[in-house]
Design an enzyme around this catalytic site. Structure first.
Site, mmCIF file in Angstrom:
data_model
loop_
_atom_site.group_PDB
_atom_site.id
_atom_site.type_symbol
_atom_site.label_atom_id
_atom_site.label_comp_id
_atom_site.label_asym_id
_atom_site.label_seq_id
_atom_site.Cartn_x
_atom_site.Cartn_y
_atom_site.Cartn_z
ATOM 1 N N ASN A 131 2.043 27.221 57.409
ATOM 2 C CA ASN A 131 1.405 28.262 58.236
ATOM 3 C C ASN A 131 1.335 29.629 57.563
ATOM 4 O O ASN A 131 0.387 30.376 57.765
ATOM 5 C CB ASN A 131 2.052 28.340 59.631
ATOM 6 C CG ASN A 131 3.488 28.742 59.603
ATOM 7 O OD1 ASN A 131 4.156 28.586 58.591
ATOM 8 N ND2 ASN A 131 3.979 29.259 60.711
ATOM 9 N N HIS A 155 6.512 21.727 49.125
ATOM 10 C CA HIS A 155 5.674 22.413 50.103
ATOM 11 C C HIS A 155 5.075 21.401 51.071
ATOM 12 O O HIS A 155 5.141 20.191 50.833
ATOM 13 C CB HIS A 155 4.558 23.190 49.374
ATOM 14 C CG HIS A 155 4.232 24.499 50.027
ATOM 15 N ND1 HIS A 155 4.282 24.681 51.404
ATOM 16 C CD2 HIS A 155 3.831 25.691 49.534
ATOM 17 C CE1 HIS A 155 3.949 25.925 51.697
ATOM 18 N NE2 HIS A 155 3.679 26.573 50.578
ATOM 19 N N ALA A 156 4.501 21.905 52.163
ATOM 20 C CA ALA A 156 3.845 21.008 53.127
ATOM 21 C C ALA A 156 2.715 20.261 52.418
ATOM 22 O O ALA A 156 2.039 20.820 51.537
ATOM 23 C CB ALA A 156 3.307 21.822 54.287
ATOM 24 N N GLY A 206 10.308 25.106 59.190
ATOM 25 C CA GLY A 206 9.417 24.113 59.773
ATOM 26 C C GLY A 206 9.853 23.767 61.176
ATOM 27 O O GLY A 206 10.474 24.581 61.863
ATOM 28 N N SER A 207 9.537 22.569 61.577
ATOM 29 C CA SER A 207 9.800 22.167 62.962
ATOM 30 C C SER A 207 11.271 21.789 63.157
ATOM 31 O O SER A 207 11.996 21.524 62.192
ATOM 32 C CB SER A 207 8.908 20.988 63.319
ATOM 33 O OG SER A 207 9.203 19.923 62.445
ATOM 34 N N GLU A 228 14.980 27.695 59.214
ATOM 35 C CA GLU A 228 14.107 28.600 59.992
ATOM 36 C C GLU A 228 13.152 27.717 60.762
ATOM 37 O O GLU A 228 12.202 27.179 60.192
ATOM 38 C CB GLU A 228 13.312 29.506 59.042
ATOM 39 C CG GLU A 228 14.149 30.422 58.184
ATOM 40 C CD GLU A 228 14.702 31.603 58.946
ATOM 41 O OE1 GLU A 228 14.507 31.687 60.176
ATOM 42 O OE2 GLU A 228 15.365 32.438 58.315
ATOM 43 N N LEU A 229 13.398 27.551 62.055
ATOM 44 C CA LEU A 229 12.640 26.537 62.796
ATOM 45 C C LEU A 229 11.711 27.162 63.834
ATOM 46 O O LEU A 229 11.326 28.312 63.709
ATOM 47 C CB LEU A 229 13.631 25.538 63.406
ATOM 48 C CG LEU A 229 14.645 24.980 62.393
ATOM 49 C CD1 LEU A 229 15.633 24.054 63.066
ATOM 50 C CD2 LEU A 229 13.952 24.288 61.232
ATOM 51 N N CYS A 262 5.693 31.084 63.869
ATOM 52 C CA CYS A 262 6.954 30.804 64.554
ATOM 53 C C CYS A 262 7.330 31.964 65.463
ATOM 54 O O CYS A 262 7.855 31.767 66.551
ATOM 55 C CB CYS A 262 8.053 30.558 63.527
ATOM 56 S SG CYS A 262 8.193 31.864 62.317
ATOM 57 N N GLU A 359 7.438 24.211 72.073
ATOM 58 C CA GLU A 359 6.700 25.303 71.431
ATOM 59 C C GLU A 359 5.217 24.947 71.434
ATOM 60 O O GLU A 359 4.863 23.805 71.137
ATOM 61 C CB GLU A 359 7.208 25.404 69.987
ATOM 62 C CG GLU A 359 6.457 26.385 69.123
ATOM 63 C CD GLU A 359 6.959 26.375 67.669
ATOM 64 O OE1 GLU A 359 7.346 25.298 67.170
ATOM 65 O OE2 GLU A 359 6.942 27.447 67.052
HETATM 66 P P1 NAP Z 1 6.989 20.471 59.716
HETATM 67 O O1 NAP Z 1 6.124 19.335 60.055
HETATM 68 O O2 NAP Z 1 8.375 20.448 60.123
HETATM 69 O O3 NAP Z 1 6.876 20.642 58.124
HETATM 70 C C1 NAP Z 1 7.564 21.641 57.427
HETATM 71 C C2 NAP Z 1 7.995 21.093 56.087
HETATM 72 O O4 NAP Z 1 9.001 20.101 56.306
HETATM 73 C C3 NAP Z 1 6.881 20.392 55.313
HETATM 74 O O5 NAP Z 1 7.060 20.630 53.949
HETATM 75 C C4 NAP Z 1 7.118 18.926 55.657
HETATM 76 O O6 NAP Z 1 6.598 18.063 54.680
HETATM 77 C C5 NAP Z 1 8.613 18.877 55.691
HETATM 78 N N1 NAP Z 1 9.177 17.814 56.499
HETATM 79 C C6 NAP Z 1 8.669 17.246 57.612
HETATM 80 N N2 NAP Z 1 9.504 16.306 58.084
HETATM 81 C C7 NAP Z 1 10.571 16.274 57.254
HETATM 82 C C8 NAP Z 1 11.777 15.505 57.204
HETATM 83 N N3 NAP Z 1 12.038 14.575 58.121
HETATM 84 N N4 NAP Z 1 12.640 15.759 56.204
HETATM 85 C C9 NAP Z 1 12.394 16.686 55.287
HETATM 86 N N5 NAP Z 1 11.266 17.435 55.264
HETATM 87 C C10 NAP Z 1 10.368 17.247 56.245
HETATM 88 O O7 NAP Z 1 6.457 21.834 60.279
HETATM 89 P P2 NAP Z 1 4.985 22.395 60.224
HETATM 90 O O8 NAP Z 1 4.194 21.700 61.264
HETATM 91 O O9 NAP Z 1 4.481 22.369 58.825
HETATM 92 O O10 NAP Z 1 5.243 23.930 60.614
HETATM 93 C C11 NAP Z 1 5.258 24.365 61.910
HETATM 94 C C12 NAP Z 1 6.663 24.582 62.412
HETATM 95 O O11 NAP Z 1 7.362 25.455 61.537
HETATM 96 C C13 NAP Z 1 6.677 25.248 63.748
HETATM 97 O O12 NAP Z 1 7.652 24.685 64.569
HETATM 98 C C14 NAP Z 1 7.027 26.682 63.416
HETATM 99 O O13 NAP Z 1 7.569 27.412 64.484
HETATM 100 C C15 NAP Z 1 7.978 26.492 62.290
HETATM 101 N N6 NAP Z 1 8.090 27.719 61.483
HETATM 102 C C16 NAP Z 1 9.251 28.422 61.533
HETATM 103 C C17 NAP Z 1 9.377 29.597 60.825
HETATM 104 C C18 NAP Z 1 10.643 30.405 60.864
HETATM 105 O O14 NAP Z 1 10.811 31.267 60.008
HETATM 106 N N7 NAP Z 1 11.535 30.194 61.800
HETATM 107 C C19 NAP Z 1 8.325 30.049 60.045
HETATM 108 C C20 NAP Z 1 7.160 29.299 60.018
HETATM 109 C C21 NAP Z 1 7.062 28.127 60.745
HETATM 110 P P3 NAP Z 1 5.204 17.279 54.898
HETATM 111 O O15 NAP Z 1 4.147 18.298 55.051
HETATM 112 O O16 NAP Z 1 5.069 16.483 53.659
HETATM 113 O O17 NAP Z 1 5.390 16.465 56.138
#
Ligand code: NAP
Length: 455
Positions: A131, A155-156, A206-207, A228-229, A262, A359
């Site tokens: 994002n 990275h994603a 991430g999530s 940071e979720l 986020c 969320e």
């Molecule tokens: P996501 O699906 O959790 O992906 C984030 C990263 O984690 C990607 O690189 C993803 O790889 C990887 N990942 C996914 N599942 C994993 C697992 N089981 N084990 C290890 N790595 C894994 O999140 P997103 O949809 O990209 O981002 C949105 C989320 O991020 C939202 O919930 C948002 O609030 C949160 N966020 C938080 C912050 C903060 O600072 N608190 C900042 C920005 C975003 P792949 O792409 O290869 O699946």
């Protein structure tokens, strides 16, 4: 789809990438390990110069990097360019301040001399989201590299060109080979990395699900993590607030990055005394927002980053309506290509809906009314998240109550929650743990070594 750049505005696949083979991944881990042996001994002033170079490159090519961001994840171009420039800021911030943050600190004890020293840990794995595909990485990389660690970026999977661009920026800036590498791999290979002795710690943005999974694997291997979720930040407006400023900020706070932040304000909690007025003005401003090609600067909202994210968001909106919320604006899937979703407003949301524990990651605002500050705080704290909170009031005791009672990693009064290199950033509850940015951020991945000398 594996690792690929797909333009979210058109659905067109721009480029696909092959995951690293096991042998290629091994070579990168070996390079990181070797690089750390030397990099840890480089002088702070040298690291600082490289990081300043990175900032120069980011600023000089902000438009080009911004276009890569927009084409891969759909952010409106002006916001993408601003993101790149903000990365330059965090590089300069740590280039200027790391030496002071990590200087030995003398401590008076019974010994002849004692102090704390801040030593690097080694290779740190960063698992990052799409994002803010540049900002999230630089806010990890700048302090990690200044501390003498080396970085490995997973990275994603939808932003590989951003990931490769970041690696080349740091390399062009002068950082030695292996100091920062991008790993083109899927999430299924993260667990094995956490078990590898050459990786000392990990950070994930991430999530919640991804965070739990990474923390579990890291726990098995006793590796330090920062998470940071997600968040479902409240935006509370009390009767004394400057209404026009609150409404305008509310729109930006919810709709920036097409709602995919986020720390976006997601739940608007408005005091009864001004709720009708707030609602009317908020609705009018949301109605005026236009979505469309994110490369056209007049468009306020771009597409959502992936088709899956749009489908999930739409499902959540429909569920909320079924659960009794009133749809005031948007909420319909537009025709045509791309993952566009309109600005959407839901009000009259009863308790016990998915708004209490999920969320909504897109341009959907949830409106609540309250009659007291206690009710506002209880509603704000009802979700399992605790990232940021914005509260609007000019009444001093109310300000103090918000500061002390809102369950969040940050409270902003009369302003929107945003990250700033000078301020620590992070959450509590299911929004994660640990801090990025500021002094606190650079101290997450260092060995705080106690040194006691008896003469
Ligand atoms: P996501 O699906 O959790 O992906 C984030 C990263 O984690 C990607 O690189 C993803 O790889 C990887 N990942 C996914 N599942 C994993 C697992 N089981 N084990 C290890 N790595 C894994 O999140 P997103 O949809 O990209 O981002 C949105 C989320 O991020 C939202 O919930 C948002 O609030 C949160 N966020 C938080 C912050 C903060 O600072 N608190 C900042 C920005 C975003 P792949 O792409 O290869 O699946």
């Amino acid at each position: 789809m594996g690792i690929a750049s797909i333009n979210p505005a058109t659905g067109e696949t721009i480029k696909t990438f092959t995951d690293l083979s096991d042998a290629e991944l091994e070579a990168k881990l070996e390079r990181a390990d070797r690089a750390f042996g030397q990099y840890r001994h480089t002088m702070m002033v040298q690291r600082s110069r490289w990081l300043q170079n990175a900032a120069d490159i980011l600023e000089q090519k902000a438009q080009a990097f911004g276009e890569i961001i927009t084409l891969e994840m759909g952010k409106p171009i002006a916001q993408a360019v601003a993101e790149v420039n903000k990365c330059a800021l965090v590089c300069r911030y740590y280039a200027d301040n790391a030496a002071e943050f990590l200087a030995d600190r003398p401590v008076a004890t019974d010994a002849s001399f004692s102090y704390t020293a801040y030593h690097p840990l080694g290779a740190i794995l960063a698992v990052m989201p799409w994002n803010f595909p540049f900002w999230q990485v630089f806010r990890f990389a700048a302090p990690a590299l200044m501390a003498g660690n080396v970085g490995l970026l997973k990275h994603a999977s939808n932003v590989p060109q951003c990931a490769l661009a970041i690696e080349s920026i740091l390399s062009e800036a002068g950082f030695p080979s292996g100091a920062f590498q991008t790993l083109l791999i899927g999430a299924d290979r993260v667990a094995a990395l956490l078990a590898d002795d050459r990786i000392q710690a990990a950070t994930l943005t991430g999530s919640e699900g991804a965070g739990m999974s990474l923390a579990e694997e890291a726990g098995k291997n006793l590796k330090k993590t920062v998470l940071e979720l997600g968040g479902s930040d409240p935006f509370i407006v009390m009767g004394s607030a400057n209404l026009e400023a609150a409404v305008s900020t509310a729109v930006t706070a919810r709709m920036l990055n097409s709602g995919q932040s986020c720390i976006a304000a997601k739940r608007f909690i408005i005091h009864d005394s001004i709720a009708d007025e707030f609602e009317g003005r908020f609705l009018a401003k949301l109605e005026a927002l236009r979505f469309g090609d994110p490369l056209v600067s007049e468009n306020d909202l771009g597409p959502l980053a992936t088709a899956g994210i749009r489908a999930e968001l739409h499902q959540q909106v429909q569920t909320l309506v079924k659960q009794g919320a009133k749809l005031r604006l948007g909420g319909e899937l537009p025709e045509g290509p791309g993952n566009f979703y309109p600005a959407t407003l839901l009000s009259d949301i009863p308790s016990g809906t998915i708004a209490d524990d999920q969320e909504l990651f897109g341009p959907v605002a949830l409106l609540f009314r309250v009659s007291t500050i206690d009710e506002a705080i209880a509603l704000a704290n009802r979700v399992p998240y605790g990232l940021g909170a914005s509260a609007w009031t000019t009444v001093e005791p109310e300000q103090q109550q918000f500061i002390s009672e809102l369950e969040a990693g940050a409270v902003f009064l009369n302003g929107m929650v945003k990250s700033d290199p000078r301020l620590p950033f992070g959450g509590i509850k299911k929004s994660g743990y640990g801090r990025e940015l500021a002094l606190e951020g650079i101290q997450e991945f260092v060995n705080i070594k106690t040194v006691v000398i008896n003469q």
